[in-house]
Design a protein around this motif. Structure first.
Motif, short mmCIF file in Angstrom:
data_model
loop_
_atom_site.label_atom_id
_atom_site.label_comp_id
_atom_site.label_asym_id
_atom_site.label_seq_id
_atom_site.Cartn_x
_atom_site.Cartn_y
_atom_site.Cartn_z
N ARG A 250 0.81 -1.22 0.00
CA ARG A 250 0.00 0.00 0.00
C ARG A 250 0.84 1.27 0.00
NH1 ARG A 250 -5.32 -0.94 0.88
NH2 ARG A 250 -5.92 -3.02 1.63
N GLU A 253 1.40 4.22 -2.87
CA GLU A 253 0.74 5.52 -3.04
C GLU A 253 1.61 6.66 -2.50
OE1 GLU A 253 -2.97 5.17 -1.07
OE2 GLU A 253 -3.79 3.67 -2.46
N THR A 314 2.55 5.82 -11.29
CA THR A 314 3.43 5.65 -10.13
C THR A 314 4.72 6.47 -10.26
OG1 THR A 314 4.49 3.71 -11.15
CG2 THR A 314 2.63 3.30 -9.68
N VAL A 317 4.25 10.36 -8.95
CA VAL A 317 3.89 10.70 -7.57
C VAL A 317 4.93 11.67 -7.01
CG1 VAL A 317 3.58 9.79 -5.24
CG2 VAL A 317 2.76 8.48 -7.22
#
Length: 321
Positions: A250, A253, A314, A317
């Motif tokens: 997780r 993120e 990704t 970010v």
């Protein structure tokens, strides 16, 4: 069964036009009923020649990268009426010469190989005897041979520059094994791009291990446990990407991520990658081998297949905090 001589059968199978249509049909019908197939290997060797086969010695047969490259090789060879024999070294240096020797005993016309051993000079005599030798993904050591590789340095450098552009400074690089040509080149591209941005010592965020060292998954867990963990991670190949993604879970993120090599479902999960066309890598290598067979003279050719960063989420970010 056809009521003709062996010589007539040979003429029909060999495609001789000077055979009566009715006779040709009787021979072909007998061949179908007997499930007869010409032995092209025996025919070639009987005339002192070599087969119309090309050997491709790859690393790990379970790696999807090699299967896609092999597909490109096979498609290109098929346009010239040639076939491919596939064998794997399992990325073990000690097995390379043995696997190659097994392929050469099949009287192949050309040898395509992804080198893993530190020295390929044992192939020089074979090359001089007329076997076309082409190296894929990694160049040969101590051997003048054609090669097709990826633009490893520029691909990783492009990924680093993208991460720098969104504000990252603590950018990690994770791969295994460290001593492969491809991984060394990708690491060099990573460092060059960071140095150009004024980051002179990224070693705290580098994790390059040998096969018996920490896995990529373990390396990423170690990185993320640091007092100042990286805000972005680049992996050196598809296997390292899989391990890194398992470790991040997780936390993906929170951390920017770009992997070298595209892979199945990367698009579905929004994973940014450094991509290229593996089938084109195979096609170009097969074409080099065929060209070398047609003209054995001249210096070796070195081709780079371009790479590009595919932005899927990704890798974009921004750093937190």
């Amino acid at each position: 069964m056809a009521g003709v001589s062996a010589k007539t059968v040979s003429r029909v199978v060999g495609g001789d036009a000077n055979v009566a249509p009715a006779t040709r049909e009787r021979v072909m019908e007998a061949a179908r009923r007997l499930r007869f197939r010409p032995n092209t290997l025996a025919r070639s060797l009987r005339h002192g020649g070599r087969t119309n086969t090309v050997a491709f010695v790859i690393g790990d047969l379970t790696n999807p990268f090699y299967i896609q490259v092999a597909a490109g090789v096979e498609r290109e060879l098929a346009t010239r009426g040639m076939t491919m024999l596939l064998a794997a070294t399992e990325d073990e240096a000690d097995s390379e010469a043995r696997v190659v020797e097994t392929m050469l005993r099949q009287q192949v016309r050309a040898l395509l190989i992804t080198p893993i051993a530190p020295d390929q000079s044992y192939l020089e005599g074979e090359r001089q005897l007329g076997t076309a030798v082409v190296c894929l993904d990694r160049p040969a050591h101590n051997l003048l041979a054609d090669s097709v590789v990826l633009a490893n340095r520029s691909g990783t450098a492009e990924a680093v520059r993208g991460l720098l552009a969104v504000g990252h400074r603590r950018i990690a690089f994770v791969t295994r094994p460290a001593d492969l040509y491809t991984h060394a080149e990708r690491h060099a591209g990573y460092r060059e791009a960071l140095l150009a941005a004024g980051i002179t010592d990224p070693s705290p965020w580098e994790r390059l291990s040998d096969l018996d060292g920490p896995s990529p998954e373990e390396a990423v867990r170690d990185l993320m446990s640091m007092a100042e963990p990286p805000t972005a991670i680049i992996t050196g190949n598809n296997r390292a990407s899989a391990g890194a993604l398992r470790a991040l879970g997780r936390r993906l993120e929170e951390v920017a991520f770009i992997g070298f090599d595209d892979f199945d479902l990367a698009d579905a999960f929004g994973i940014s990658v450094v991509a290229y066309d593996p089938t084109e890598l195979g096609r170009r290598a097969a074409r080099l081998a065929l060209d070398r067979l047609a003209d054995p003279t001249g210096p070796p050719h070195h081709i780079e297949i371009p790479t590009r960063v595919i932005h899927r989420g990704t890798g974009e970010v921004p750093p937190r905090g």
